[in-house]
Write a protein that holds these residues in place. Structure first.
Motif, PDB file in Angstrom:
ATOM      1  N   GLY A 187       0.802  -1.227   0.000  1.00 51.41           N
ATOM      2  CA  GLY A 187       0.000   0.000   0.000  1.00 51.41           C
ATOM      3  C   GLY A 187       0.827   1.265   0.000  1.00 51.41           C
ATOM      4  N   GLY A 188       0.131   2.371   0.091  1.00 51.24           N
ATOM      5  CA  GLY A 188       0.766   3.678  -0.013  1.00 51.24           C
ATOM      6  C   GLY A 188       1.766   3.949   1.094  1.00 51.24           C
ATOM      7  N   SER A 189       1.415   3.584   2.324  1.00 50.05           N
ATOM      8  CA  SER A 189       2.311   3.868   3.448  1.00 50.05           C
ATOM      9  C   SER A 189       3.630   3.130   3.275  1.00 50.05           C
ATOM     10  CB  SER A 189       1.669   3.466   4.777  1.00 50.05           C
ATOM     11  OG  SER A 189       0.470   4.181   4.969  1.00 50.05           O
ATOM     12  N   HIS A 216       1.274  13.561   3.528  1.00 44.82           N
ATOM     13  CA  HIS A 216       0.609  12.550   4.346  1.00 44.82           C
ATOM     14  C   HIS A 216       1.566  12.121   5.468  1.00 44.82           C
ATOM     15  CE1 HIS A 216      -1.110   8.527   5.243  1.00 44.82           C
ATOM     16  NE2 HIS A 216      -2.237   9.022   4.764  1.00 44.82           N
ATOM     17  N   ASN A 242      -4.264  15.024  -0.064  1.00 41.51           N
ATOM     18  CA  ASN A 242      -5.419  14.205   0.304  1.00 41.51           C
ATOM     19  C   ASN A 242      -6.500  14.965   1.049  1.00 41.51           C
ATOM     20  OD1 ASN A 242      -2.974  13.971   2.009  1.00 41.51           O
ATOM     21  ND2 ASN A 242      -4.366  13.006   3.448  1.00 41.51           N
ATOM     22  N   ASP A 272       4.401  11.155  -3.802  1.00 43.16           N
ATOM     23  CA  ASP A 272       3.315  10.352  -3.251  1.00 43.16           C
ATOM     24  C   ASP A 272       2.089  10.669  -4.109  1.00 43.16           C
ATOM     25  OD1 ASP A 272       1.034   9.522  -1.922  1.00 43.16           O
ATOM     26  OD2 ASP A 272       1.747  10.081   0.074  1.00 43.16           O
ATOM     27  N   VAL A 274      -0.645   8.803  -4.271  1.00 43.59           N
ATOM     28  CA  VAL A 274      -1.744   7.928  -3.833  1.00 43.59           C
ATOM     29  C   VAL A 274      -3.106   8.533  -4.174  1.00 43.59           C
ATOM     30  CG1 VAL A 274      -2.847   6.886  -1.820  1.00 43.59           C
ATOM     31  CG2 VAL A 274      -0.367   6.809  -2.042  1.00 43.59           C
ATOM     32  N   GLN A 275      -3.259   9.850  -4.025  1.00 43.48           N
ATOM     33  CA  GLN A 275      -4.557  10.461  -4.337  1.00 43.48           C
ATOM     34  C   GLN A 275      -4.718  10.736  -5.823  1.00 43.48           C
ATOM     35  OE1 GLN A 275      -7.249  11.088  -2.443  1.00 43.48           O
ATOM     36  NE2 GLN A 275      -6.303  10.291  -0.592  1.00 43.48           N
ATOM     37  N   SER A 319      -1.600   3.409  -4.309  1.00 40.63           N
ATOM     38  CA  SER A 319      -2.292   2.458  -3.445  1.00 40.63           C
ATOM     39  C   SER A 319      -3.605   2.003  -4.076  1.00 40.63           C
ATOM     40  CB  SER A 319      -2.566   3.132  -2.095  1.00 40.63           C
ATOM     41  OG  SER A 319      -3.326   2.280  -1.273  1.00 40.63           O
ATOM     42  N   HIS A 358      -6.518   0.831  -2.742  1.00 38.01           N
ATOM     43  CA  HIS A 358      -7.842   1.110  -2.189  1.00 38.01           C
ATOM     44  C   HIS A 358      -8.312   2.554  -2.391  1.00 38.01           C
ATOM     45  CE1 HIS A 358      -7.056   3.157   1.809  1.00 38.01           C
ATOM     46  NE2 HIS A 358      -5.835   2.751   1.517  1.00 38.01           N
ATOM     47  N   LYS A 359      -7.442   3.401  -2.947  1.00 42.86           N
ATOM     48  CA  LYS A 359      -7.881   4.764  -3.249  1.00 42.86           C
ATOM     49  C   LYS A 359      -8.430   4.849  -4.675  1.00 42.86           C
ATOM     50  CE  LYS A 359      -6.413   6.387   0.775  1.00 42.86           C
ATOM     51  NZ  LYS A 359      -5.317   7.273   1.102  1.00 42.86           N
TER      52      LYS A 359
HETATM   53  C1  LIG Z   1      -4.152   7.056   1.808  1.00 46.89           C
HETATM   54  C2  LIG Z   1      -2.870   7.741   1.570  1.00 46.89           C
HETATM   55  C3  LIG Z   1      -1.645   7.136   1.882  1.00 46.89           C
HETATM   56  C4  LIG Z   1      -1.582   5.805   2.574  1.00 46.89           C
HETATM   57  O1  LIG Z   1      -1.967   4.740   1.729  1.00 46.89           O
HETATM   58  P1  LIG Z   1      -2.350   3.326   2.377  1.00 46.89           P
HETATM   59  O2  LIG Z   1      -2.509   2.430   1.190  1.00 46.89           O
HETATM   60  O3  LIG Z   1      -3.619   3.531   3.132  1.00 46.89           O
HETATM   61  O4  LIG Z   1      -1.217   2.922   3.243  1.00 46.89           O
HETATM   62  C5  LIG Z   1      -0.477   7.805   1.602  1.00 46.89           C
HETATM   63  N1  LIG Z   1      -0.509   9.015   1.009  1.00 46.89           N
HETATM   64  C6  LIG Z   1      -1.648   9.626   0.681  1.00 46.89           C
HETATM   65  C7  LIG Z   1      -1.604  10.963   0.009  1.00 46.89           C
HETATM   66  C8  LIG Z   1      -2.874   9.022   0.937  1.00 46.89           C
HETATM   67  O5  LIG Z   1      -3.999   9.644   0.633  1.00 46.89           O
END
Ligand SMILES: *Cc1c(COP(=O)(O)O)cnc(C)c1O
Length: 395
Positions: free
Chosen positions: A71-73, A101, A152, A177, A179-180, A200, A202-203
């Protein structure tokens, strides 16, 4: 509860039915370990390679530059920690921003405790990184710049292309990052000089617990999890095959639907923002006016508490967020809202609503009507508001 209007898609999204369907066989009849030699299981290796190719193609990258993570983290942790370790001979300075984040911010703090120096850049009132401040922060010892693609909380899309160019000109690695942003806006790693990118599942309507880190070929980066030879020996552990298949399905779905989804969400987002700003006084829109994610609206309502607002919205079947899911439960206002210059008391009255493609105009009308009613009700109980109105009348 009859109605459920889910407007917290920045926290997580619903796994799309086609994604779940693609994953299911990999829990049951196709359960084999991709590292096994017999053809029953080794087919799963090809399946993983296919997802890698598919994801790489959307970014303009090569398949062997995509590393699956949980995942993202994890991707953020890996990018920062492994770069710091691999490049410490060159320097010990890292540049990031105040609005990242916590997966970035807390990793940066961890590195600070281990002798690295970190500059946390300010942002302007829209949440955009100031390029001249970035340039001024660069030192001969700077080894990494990490700036998120889109925020985010307030949805601001950063000037990634310009930041990448500055990093490249100085021979500094650039991580983002995303992720969003990934799956919401087009991203090309070469055009933006991106050396590493976190995403990630799930986003973007994929499963939780799966993501990837893009690492450009040539970047020296150490293995993050030691063990087997998976992920080119850099991230050991039996592959999360259902997760990887789900991520691949989610990415192809996101790319296929991106344009139409963004157009629809932007229109409804702007309709929501328009109604709220027009009909609810003493309200501020947070984030950039144009350079923002298509699905993000973030407001600050003066004289109220975001938490009370969330509870009242919940009673009407509306899911929103008062900051980010990670910080709710704590009384500190969001670090992002403080970084764009909001005073504490205004940051406390903030609400993030993040749309998805299932939201309709009727939903938005219901949300705007509910907000209007709830904000008025909460203000009517606020002594601060009462004093303010009295003073206004006198003036
Ligand atoms: C949700 C999010 C993360 C973390 O991602 P996970 O898959 O939940 O670990 C990291 N960075 C941003 C900008 C996010 O929105």
């Amino acid at each position: 509860m009859e109605k459920l209007i889910y407007l917290d898609n920045a926290a997580t999204t619903k796994t799309a039915p086609e994604v779940v369907e693609a994953m299911l066989p990999y829990f049951t009849e196709k359960f084999g370990n991709p590292s096994s030699v017999y053809s029953f299981a080794s087919g799963n290796k090809d399946v993983i390679t296919k997802q890698r190719e598919l994801i790489a193609e959307t970014l303009g990258a090569k398949a062997n530059e995509i590393y699956f993570t949980a995942g993202g983290s994890e991707s953020d942790n890996w990018a920062l920690k492994a770069t710091a370790e691999a490049y410490q001979d060159k320097g010990n300075h890292i540049i990031t921003t105040k609005i990242e984040h916590h997966a970035i911010l807390h990793t940066a703090e961890y590195l600070e405790n281990r002798g690295f120096e970190v500059t946390y850049l300010d942002v302007d009132e829209n949440g955009s990184v100031k390029l001249d401040e970035l340039r001024a922060a660069i030192r001969p010892t700077t080894i990494l710049i990490s700036v998120m693609f889109a925020n985010n909380e307030i949805g601001t899309i950063e000037p990634i292309r310009e930041i990448g160019k500055i990093a490249r000109e100085h021979g500094i690695l650039f991580h983002t990052d995303a992720v969003q942003a990934f799956g919401q806006v087009p991203i090309h790693v070469d055009e933006c000089c991106i050396d590493m990118l976190s995403a990630s599942g799930h986003k973007l309507n994929g499963p939780k617990g799966i993501g990837f880190l893009y690492i450009r070929k040539g970047v020296k980066i150490r293995s993050f999890i030691h063990g087997g030879a998976q992920e080119r020996k850099r991230r050991a552990g039996t592959e999360n095959v259902p997760g990887i298949v789900g991520l691949g399905a989610a990415v192809s779905r996101a790319v296929r639907t991106m344009e139409e989804r963004a157009a629809k969400e932007t229109e409804l987002r702007d309709y929501l923002i328009g109604r709220v700003m027009k009909e609810i006084p003493y309200t501020k829109l947070n984030g950039h006016g144009e350079k923002r994610l298509p699905n993000n609206a973030n407001f600050s309502f003066r004289f109220i508490e975001g938490e009370s607002l969330l509870i009242k919205l919940d009673m009407k079947g509306i899911c929103g967020s008062s900051g980010s899911a990670c910080t709710s439960g704590s009384l500190d206002p969001s670090h992002v809202l403080l970084a764009i210059g909001l005073p504490h008391e205004i940051a406390h009255g903030s609400l993030r609503l993040t749309l998805n493609e299932e939201i309709t105009k009727e939903d938005v009308d219901y949300v705007a009507d509910s907000l209007k009613e709830i904000v008025a009700e909460l203000r009517s109980m606020s002594p601060l508001y009462e004093d303010f109105i009295k003073a206004e009348k006198k003036a």
